[in-house]
Write an enzyme that holds these catalytic residues in place. Sequence first.
Site, PDB file in Angstrom:
ATOM      1  N   GLU A 228     -31.510 -22.485 -38.596  1.00 49.69           N
ATOM      2  CA  GLU A 228     -32.804 -22.518 -38.146  1.00 49.69           C
ATOM      3  C   GLU A 228     -33.049 -22.373 -36.668  1.00 49.69           C
ATOM      4  O   GLU A 228     -33.724 -21.395 -36.253  1.00 49.69           O
ATOM      5  CB  GLU A 228     -33.464 -23.638 -38.616  1.00 49.69           C
ATOM      6  CG  GLU A 228     -33.736 -23.795 -40.037  1.00 49.69           C
ATOM      7  CD  GLU A 228     -34.565 -23.016 -40.607  1.00 49.69           C
ATOM      8  OE1 GLU A 228     -35.656 -22.103 -40.029  1.00 49.69           O
ATOM      9  OE2 GLU A 228     -34.529 -22.538 -41.909  1.00 49.69           O
ATOM     10  N   ILE A 229     -32.234 -23.278 -35.945  1.00 53.05           N
ATOM     11  CA  ILE A 229     -32.564 -23.134 -34.315  1.00 53.05           C
ATOM     12  C   ILE A 229     -31.672 -21.932 -33.954  1.00 53.05           C
ATOM     13  O   ILE A 229     -32.261 -21.002 -32.968  1.00 53.05           O
ATOM     14  CB  ILE A 229     -32.091 -24.516 -33.565  1.00 53.05           C
ATOM     15  CG1 ILE A 229     -32.867 -25.603 -34.178  1.00 53.05           C
ATOM     16  CG2 ILE A 229     -31.875 -24.251 -32.292  1.00 53.05           C
ATOM     17  CD1 ILE A 229     -32.308 -26.794 -33.684  1.00 53.05           C
TER      18      ILE A 229
ATOM     19  N   ALA B 183     -27.353 -26.857 -26.319  1.00 52.42           N
ATOM     20  CA  ALA B 183     -28.707 -27.837 -26.519  1.00 52.42           C
ATOM     21  C   ALA B 183     -28.394 -28.446 -27.880  1.00 52.42           C
ATOM     22  O   ALA B 183     -29.367 -28.756 -28.481  1.00 52.42           O
ATOM     23  CB  ALA B 183     -29.993 -27.008 -26.390  1.00 52.42           C
ATOM     24  N   SER B 184     -27.268 -28.735 -28.160  1.00 48.97           N
ATOM     25  CA  SER B 184     -26.906 -29.277 -29.853  1.00 48.97           C
ATOM     26  C   SER B 184     -26.455 -30.624 -29.454  1.00 48.97           C
ATOM     27  O   SER B 184     -27.168 -31.360 -29.548  1.00 48.97           O
ATOM     28  CB  SER B 184     -25.909 -28.234 -30.574  1.00 48.97           C
ATOM     29  OG  SER B 184     -25.442 -28.771 -31.602  1.00 48.97           O
ATOM     30  N   ARG B 185     -25.305 -30.685 -29.418  1.00 48.94           N
ATOM     31  CA  ARG B 185     -24.423 -32.224 -29.269  1.00 48.94           C
ATOM     32  C   ARG B 185     -23.303 -32.141 -28.378  1.00 48.94           C
ATOM     33  O   ARG B 185     -22.726 -31.113 -28.499  1.00 48.94           O
ATOM     34  CB  ARG B 185     -24.097 -32.664 -30.690  1.00 48.94           C
ATOM     35  CG  ARG B 185     -25.124 -32.975 -31.794  1.00 48.94           C
ATOM     36  CD  ARG B 185     -25.763 -34.050 -31.307  1.00 48.94           C
ATOM     37  NE  ARG B 185     -27.095 -34.439 -32.105  1.00 48.94           N
ATOM     38  CZ  ARG B 185     -28.179 -33.857 -32.076  1.00 48.94           C
ATOM     39  NH1 ARG B 185     -28.591 -33.059 -31.300  1.00 48.94           N
ATOM     40  NH2 ARG B 185     -29.175 -34.343 -33.186  1.00 48.94           N
TER      41      ARG B 185
ATOM     42  N   ASP C  95     -28.286 -29.685 -22.168  1.00 45.89           N
ATOM     43  CA  ASP C  95     -29.268 -30.781 -22.588  1.00 45.89           C
ATOM     44  C   ASP C  95     -28.491 -31.996 -23.064  1.00 45.89           C
ATOM     45  O   ASP C  95     -29.407 -32.848 -23.395  1.00 45.89           O
ATOM     46  CB  ASP C  95     -29.880 -30.049 -23.387  1.00 45.89           C
ATOM     47  CG  ASP C  95     -31.192 -30.896 -23.630  1.00 45.89           C
ATOM     48  OD1 ASP C  95     -31.938 -31.538 -22.799  1.00 45.89           O
ATOM     49  OD2 ASP C  95     -31.804 -31.112 -24.857  1.00 45.89           O
TER      50      ASP C  95
ATOM     51  N   GLU D  89     -23.146 -39.389 -23.833  1.00 46.60           N
ATOM     52  CA  GLU D  89     -24.597 -39.538 -23.670  1.00 46.60           C
ATOM     53  C   GLU D  89     -24.977 -41.112 -23.888  1.00 46.60           C
ATOM     54  O   GLU D  89     -24.573 -41.439 -24.791  1.00 46.60           O
ATOM     55  CB  GLU D  89     -25.128 -38.525 -24.511  1.00 46.60           C
ATOM     56  CG  GLU D  89     -26.667 -38.492 -24.175  1.00 46.60           C
ATOM     57  CD  GLU D  89     -27.318 -37.306 -25.181  1.00 46.60           C
ATOM     58  OE1 GLU D  89     -28.455 -37.632 -25.634  1.00 46.60           O
ATOM     59  OE2 GLU D  89     -26.647 -36.286 -25.029  1.00 46.60           O
TER      60      GLU D  89
ATOM     61  N   HIS E  25     -31.297 -34.354 -22.475  1.00 43.72           N
ATOM     62  CA  HIS E  25     -31.727 -34.535 -23.790  1.00 43.72           C
ATOM     63  C   HIS E  25     -33.164 -34.054 -24.387  1.00 43.72           C
ATOM     64  O   HIS E  25     -33.648 -35.187 -24.975  1.00 43.72           O
ATOM     65  CB  HIS E  25     -31.238 -35.439 -24.823  1.00 43.72           C
ATOM     66  CG  HIS E  25     -30.575 -35.223 -26.135  1.00 43.72           C
ATOM     67  ND1 HIS E  25     -29.957 -35.819 -26.696  1.00 43.72           N
ATOM     68  CD2 HIS E  25     -31.251 -34.309 -27.066  1.00 43.72           C
ATOM     69  CE1 HIS E  25     -29.788 -35.465 -27.967  1.00 43.72           C
ATOM     70  NE2 HIS E  25     -30.751 -34.616 -28.123  1.00 43.72           N
ATOM     71  N   ILE E  26     -33.861 -33.076 -24.011  1.00 41.34           N
ATOM     72  CA  ILE E  26     -35.340 -32.770 -24.262  1.00 41.34           C
ATOM     73  C   ILE E  26     -35.434 -31.685 -24.964  1.00 41.34           C
ATOM     74  O   ILE E  26     -36.588 -31.139 -25.105  1.00 41.34           O
ATOM     75  CB  ILE E  26     -36.148 -32.549 -22.876  1.00 41.34           C
ATOM     76  CG1 ILE E  26     -35.299 -31.442 -22.047  1.00 41.34           C
ATOM     77  CG2 ILE E  26     -36.040 -33.795 -22.073  1.00 41.34           C
ATOM     78  CD1 ILE E  26     -36.226 -31.023 -20.873  1.00 41.34           C
ATOM     79  N   GLY E  27     -34.465 -31.237 -25.973  1.00 39.74           N
ATOM     80  CA  GLY E  27     -34.419 -30.449 -26.778  1.00 39.74           C
ATOM     81  C   GLY E  27     -35.767 -30.098 -27.763  1.00 39.74           C
ATOM     82  O   GLY E  27     -36.313 -29.213 -27.591  1.00 39.74           O
ATOM     83  N   ASN E  28     -36.177 -31.151 -28.118  1.00 37.39           N
ATOM     84  CA  ASN E  28     -37.349 -30.969 -29.118  1.00 37.39           C
ATOM     85  C   ASN E  28     -38.451 -31.888 -28.414  1.00 37.39           C
ATOM     86  O   ASN E  28     -39.621 -32.360 -29.174  1.00 37.39           O
ATOM     87  CB  ASN E  28     -37.152 -31.535 -30.365  1.00 37.39           C
ATOM     88  CG  ASN E  28     -36.639 -32.901 -30.507  1.00 37.39           C
ATOM     89  OD1 ASN E  28     -36.862 -33.771 -29.748  1.00 37.39           O
ATOM     90  ND2 ASN E  28     -35.861 -33.126 -31.710  1.00 37.39           N
TER      91      ASN E  28
END
Length: 317
Positions: free
Chosen positions: A155-156, A234-236, A260, A265, A283-286
């Site tokens: 999806e992303i 921007a995943s993991r 991100d 982390e 870590h501000i992806g969403n």
Amino acid sequence: MEKVYVAGAIPEVGLKLLQEHFEVEMYEGKGLVDKDTLIKGVKNATALISLLSTNVDKDVIDAGKDLKIIANYGAGFNNIDIEYAREKSIDVTNTPKASTNATADLTIGLVLAIARRIVEGDQLSRTTGFDGWAPLFFRGREVSGKTIGIIGLGEIGSAVARRARAFDMDVLYTGPNRKEEKEREIGAKYVDLDTLLKNADFITINAAYNPKMHHLIDTEQFKMMKSTAYLINASRGPIVHEQALVQALKDNEIEGAALDVYEFEPDITDDLKSLNNVVLTPHIGNATFEARDMMSKIVANAAISAVQGEKPQFVVN
């Protein structure tokens, strides 16, 4: 009234839904909830709302003897022992679709930020300043007409591809399965990982993490990339071997990176912080009002469905 334990503050819209159906107990301390507090919290709870930062292991699951559901506030769920939860007949859910637009927006934002040196330029403007416009001053890279390589066309990843096409970028993608319908819709081309790494100007990681993905991008992979390539994650964090990335940046094997997420982390290695050709975000992806409110409603409704004997949405186990 049945009890739900919420492992950290969530937006009010979801909290109000929970309060209509549950006795709500929420961790309101500083930082992340510790294991002992979490174990105490899940006792006598029918539902647990966990955050991505909440480690829900066997001890926690065993303590929650009445749990029917663990509703994870996030698209990922590698913070939960989902196999053990299944053994205990506990549903685990996530919030996949809520993150799509926000994370895709950030991914493209990171592409632009690192290519056009936006953060570096902001820092210069705020500190030493500059002498004025000059032909050779502060040059970056254009995005239009370049090739983006997307690792993971879910999806992303698909949303990233659509945005990239709006910039007239050519789109390559790789993943465990070819997606011919999406190829036609987006105008993307399926290739293997090595081909993607060798040909992409911008490599974005948008795949979900699992143990097979650990250090997918390591020293060998950096050596395949163009010297002008940029890596965006921007995943993991653990998908990228962070020290190998640092070395590749120091050795000019690639031109830059925008991250991100991080391997260890919330810790970020000092080596990354010291490099000018890296953009770092926390870590501000969403992290948009829209996405976080939607996620809050999704976890609340999942918990409500579970206690009402209905199958919740987005079960991952």
